[in-house]
Design a protein around this motif. Structure first.
Motif, PDB file in Angstrom:
ATOM      1  N   THR A  96       0.622  -1.356   0.193  1.00 21.11           N
ATOM      2  CA  THR A  96       0.256   0.082   0.088  1.00 21.11           C
ATOM      3  C   THR A  96       0.895   1.643   0.031  1.00 21.11           C
ATOM      4  O   THR A  96       1.397   0.983   0.906  1.00 21.11           O
ATOM      5  N   ASP A 127      -1.517  -0.289 -10.815  1.00 21.30           N
ATOM      6  CA  ASP A 127      -2.540  -0.461 -10.031  1.00 21.30           C
ATOM      7  C   ASP A 127      -3.411  -0.936 -11.444  1.00 21.30           C
ATOM      8  O   ASP A 127      -3.963  -0.068 -12.590  1.00 21.30           O
ATOM      9  N   LEU A 169      -1.072   7.841  -8.971  1.00 26.31           N
ATOM     10  CA  LEU A 169      -1.516   6.451  -8.266  1.00 26.31           C
ATOM     11  C   LEU A 169      -1.738   7.133  -6.686  1.00 26.31           C
ATOM     12  O   LEU A 169      -0.862   7.962  -5.925  1.00 26.31           O
ATOM     13  N   THR A 222      -3.873   2.919  -2.416  1.00 28.53           N
ATOM     14  CA  THR A 222      -4.105   2.400  -2.975  1.00 28.53           C
ATOM     15  C   THR A 222      -3.102   0.990  -2.894  1.00 28.53           C
ATOM     16  O   THR A 222      -1.888   1.310  -2.549  1.00 28.53           O
TER      17      THR A 222
END
Length: 290
Positions: A21, A33, A75, A79
């Motif tokens: 993460t 991702d 990003l 995430t």
């Protein structure tokens, strides 16, 4: 890992995907991702605009798409995605990402291994299960040490997370050790002592690469022991080539004779039978004598 830089097994073991993460916004890394590419994008129609001369100018058909792609290249923080072990080495040490143990290294998987390690098919989970686990434990240890050094002067807000991942890392290390040296190791040695003509493919296809390497070495040692028992112990004779090479070699040394008090050249010859003889005669006389 530095000592195993050119090891093929080590390179393939570092390809293990680790859930992470990100703790920061990563610019131009939205492709990490995989789920981001499946999100629906709204398309806005292109509207004509007036330029400086007052004339109506049509906007480019792909202008809106470029703007949307530039916005989606970031990003966002928090995430969750997966990356190979070798790719998150420096990111994890610099606290750019937070590590999470893969499912086959998690608490439930460790409990099943501790209950019956011989019944678990580790190769289906990971071909290099033990080596990847060792590398992961080593990475977590280095991350904890780096975090402790950086938090000496200020309080670390991720102290609870670091303590938890360190505890799981220690448990994983203990599980890997007990699994590799426990019932699986004893069963592997039992199979290596079986008959040479037996088919062991049904057993070896469930072993990891490290266990297969151990199995091949143990099987070779078992075969050598069987051949030694079959032929018995015999005296190993020196080869004729070695005797000839030794006979042809002459060692020239200086030796002081006590009778005349001066140095003479003494040639030492080695016979094919392995005996050493010395002579004060010239080489021509010794050649005629032989």
């Amino acid at each position: 890992m530095t000592s195993l830089y050119y090891d093929i097994d080590a390179i393939l073991a570092e390809e293990e995907l680790i859930p992470v993460t990100n703790l920061l916004d990563f610019q131009y890394l939205a492709h990490l991702d995989r789920d981001a590419g499946h999100q629906p994008l709204t398309v806005t129609p292109n509207k004509p605009s007036n330029d400086d001369t007052g004339r109506i100018r049509e906007s480019a058909p792909n202008e809106t798409r470029k703007e949307r792609l530039s916005q989606n290249r970031s990003l966002p923080e928090g995430t969750k995605f997966k990356m190979p072990l070798w790719a998150i080495d420096k990111w994890s040490e610099l606290s750019f990402v937070r590590l999470t143990l893969p499912r086959h290294f998690g608490r439930r998987a460790r409990e099943r291994l501790e209950a019956d390690p011989a019944a678990v098919d580790l190769r289906r989970k990971s071909e290099r299960f033990f080596m990847s686990g060792i590398f992961l434990v080593d990475l977590i240890k280095r991350c904890v040490n780096a975090s402790n050094k950086s938090s000496t002067s200020r309080r670390n807000p991720r102290a609870a997370e670091i303590i938890e991942i360190e505890r799981e890392s220690n448990e994983l290390k203990q599980t890997l050790f007990l699994t590799y040296t426990g019932a699986r190791l004893r069963r592997t040695f039992d199979w290596t002592l079986s008959n040479i003509e037996d088919d062991v493919s049904a057993y070896t296809e469930r072993l990891t690469e490290m266990e297969r390497r151990l199995f091949r070495k143990a099987a070779a040692a078992s075969h050598a022991d069987a051949m030694w028992k079959l032929h018995g112990s015999r005296r190993i004779h020196v080869s004729t080539t070695a005797l000839r090479a030794k006979a042809m070699a002459t060692v020239a040394k200086l030796q002081k004779t006590p009778m005349q008090g001066r140095k003479r050249r003494v040639d030492t010859f080695v016979t094919p039978e392995g005996r050493r003889t010395e002579s004060l005669f010239p080489k021509s006389k010794m050649a005629r004598a032989f």
